[in-house]
Design a protein around this motif. Sequence first.
Motif, short mmCIF file in Angstrom:
data_model
loop_
_atom_site.label_atom_id
_atom_site.label_comp_id
_atom_site.label_asym_id
_atom_site.label_seq_id
_atom_site.Cartn_x
_atom_site.Cartn_y
_atom_site.Cartn_z
N ARG A 5 37.55 36.92 33.76
CA ARG A 5 38.78 36.54 34.45
C ARG A 5 39.84 36.12 33.42
O ARG A 5 39.57 35.35 32.51
CB ARG A 5 38.50 35.39 35.41
CG ARG A 5 39.66 35.08 36.34
CD ARG A 5 39.29 34.03 37.37
NE ARG A 5 37.99 34.27 37.98
CZ ARG A 5 37.74 35.18 38.92
NH1 ARG A 5 38.70 35.96 39.35
NH2 ARG A 5 36.52 35.32 39.41
N THR A 17 45.95 47.76 42.38
CA THR A 17 44.59 47.57 41.86
C THR A 17 44.24 48.78 40.99
O THR A 17 44.49 49.92 41.36
CB THR A 17 43.55 47.39 42.98
OG1 THR A 17 43.62 48.49 43.89
CG2 THR A 17 43.78 46.08 43.72
N ASP A 74 35.58 47.49 38.85
CA ASP A 74 35.12 48.08 40.11
C ASP A 74 35.50 49.56 40.15
O ASP A 74 36.48 49.99 39.54
CB ASP A 74 35.81 47.40 41.30
CG ASP A 74 35.37 45.97 41.51
OD1 ASP A 74 34.15 45.74 41.61
OD2 ASP A 74 36.25 45.10 41.59
N CYS A 119 37.69 36.27 43.16
CA CYS A 119 38.50 37.47 42.93
C CYS A 119 39.33 37.82 44.17
O CYS A 119 40.50 38.20 44.05
CB CYS A 119 37.62 38.64 42.53
SG CYS A 119 36.69 38.35 41.01
N ILE A 165 40.14 40.51 37.00
CA ILE A 165 39.07 39.94 37.83
C ILE A 165 37.75 40.64 37.55
O ILE A 165 37.74 41.83 37.23
CB ILE A 165 39.41 40.02 39.33
CG1 ILE A 165 39.65 41.47 39.77
CG2 ILE A 165 40.62 39.14 39.65
CD1 ILE A 165 39.85 41.68 41.26
N PRO A 166 36.62 39.94 37.69
CA PRO A 166 35.32 40.58 37.50
C PRO A 166 35.00 41.61 38.59
O PRO A 166 34.61 42.73 38.27
CB PRO A 166 34.33 39.43 37.53
CG PRO A 166 35.13 38.23 37.11
CD PRO A 166 36.50 38.48 37.70
N SER A 167 35.15 41.26 39.87
CA SER A 167 34.83 42.19 40.95
C SER A 167 35.59 41.79 42.20
O SER A 167 35.47 40.66 42.68
CB SER A 167 33.33 42.21 41.23
OG SER A 167 33.04 43.17 42.22
N SER A 174 40.08 45.46 37.33
CA SER A 174 38.65 45.11 37.32
C SER A 174 37.86 46.35 36.91
O SER A 174 38.43 47.43 36.77
CB SER A 174 38.20 44.63 38.70
OG SER A 174 38.11 45.71 39.61
N GLN A 183 37.92 49.55 45.27
CA GLN A 183 39.20 48.83 45.28
C GLN A 183 40.07 49.29 46.45
O GLN A 183 40.63 48.47 47.17
CB GLN A 183 39.95 49.06 43.97
CG GLN A 183 39.31 48.42 42.77
CD GLN A 183 40.04 48.76 41.49
OE1 GLN A 183 40.75 49.77 41.39
NE2 GLN A 183 39.86 47.91 40.49
N THR A 200 46.32 44.35 39.15
CA THR A 200 45.02 43.69 39.25
C THR A 200 43.99 44.67 38.71
O THR A 200 43.82 45.76 39.25
CB THR A 200 44.71 43.32 40.72
OG1 THR A 200 45.66 42.35 41.14
CG2 THR A 200 43.31 42.74 40.83
N LEU A 223 31.45 44.15 33.11
CA LEU A 223 32.51 43.64 33.97
C LEU A 223 33.60 43.09 33.07
O LEU A 223 33.41 42.96 31.86
CB LEU A 223 31.98 42.53 34.88
CG LEU A 223 30.92 42.91 35.90
CD1 LEU A 223 30.43 41.65 36.63
CD2 LEU A 223 31.46 43.92 36.90
N SER A 225 41.27 50.40 38.05
CA SER A 225 39.87 50.36 37.61
C SER A 225 39.74 50.64 36.12
O SER A 225 40.26 51.64 35.62
CB SER A 225 39.05 51.38 38.39
OG SER A 225 37.74 51.43 37.87
#
Length: 166
Positions: free
Chosen positions: A129, A104, A85, A60, A52-54, A83, A90, A81, A126, A106
């Motif tokens: 998707r 999640t 971020d 997202c 996901i982008p953010s 990203s 997250q 997941t 970023l 990073s």
Amino acid sequence: MVNFTWKGNPVTQLGNDVKVGDRAPEFTVLANDLSPVTLAESKGKVRLISVIPSIDTPVCDAQTRRFNEEVSKLGNVQVLTISADLPFAQRSWCAANGIENVQTLSDHRDLSFGEAYGVAIQELRLLARAIFVVDTNDKITYVEYVNESTDHPNYEAALEAARAVL
């Protein structure tokens, strides 16, 4: 190469596309406690990698919630997941939204995952998707690059691909 767009505008993809049948590239990302996480750490499980982008944006948010709900029905599947971020963002988002079934991760520090899987967006730093399914032997069995990063992926196809390799 995938022709990614962000809100209709072309963006530059870093890295190379992966394809079904490829060996899943190794990567190092950060857990929410800043510890390093690699693909090898989840060997022996089917991995559904949700990119996901953010995390704190509508699509997202929906994507992460959907896989958080579905993973308990899948058995030996781990949902990652990923990203760009910060890990702290997250962790806060997951705590505020009751997300407990997906991990999640990073890619903010090195874009290791983004470049290995061809989803890093140069202009925005970023990730685009995408969805990847990796079987227990680290073979990629499903790939979906979502051309427009603000669009939803095909959830059902990804879930079916994960079920198919259990």
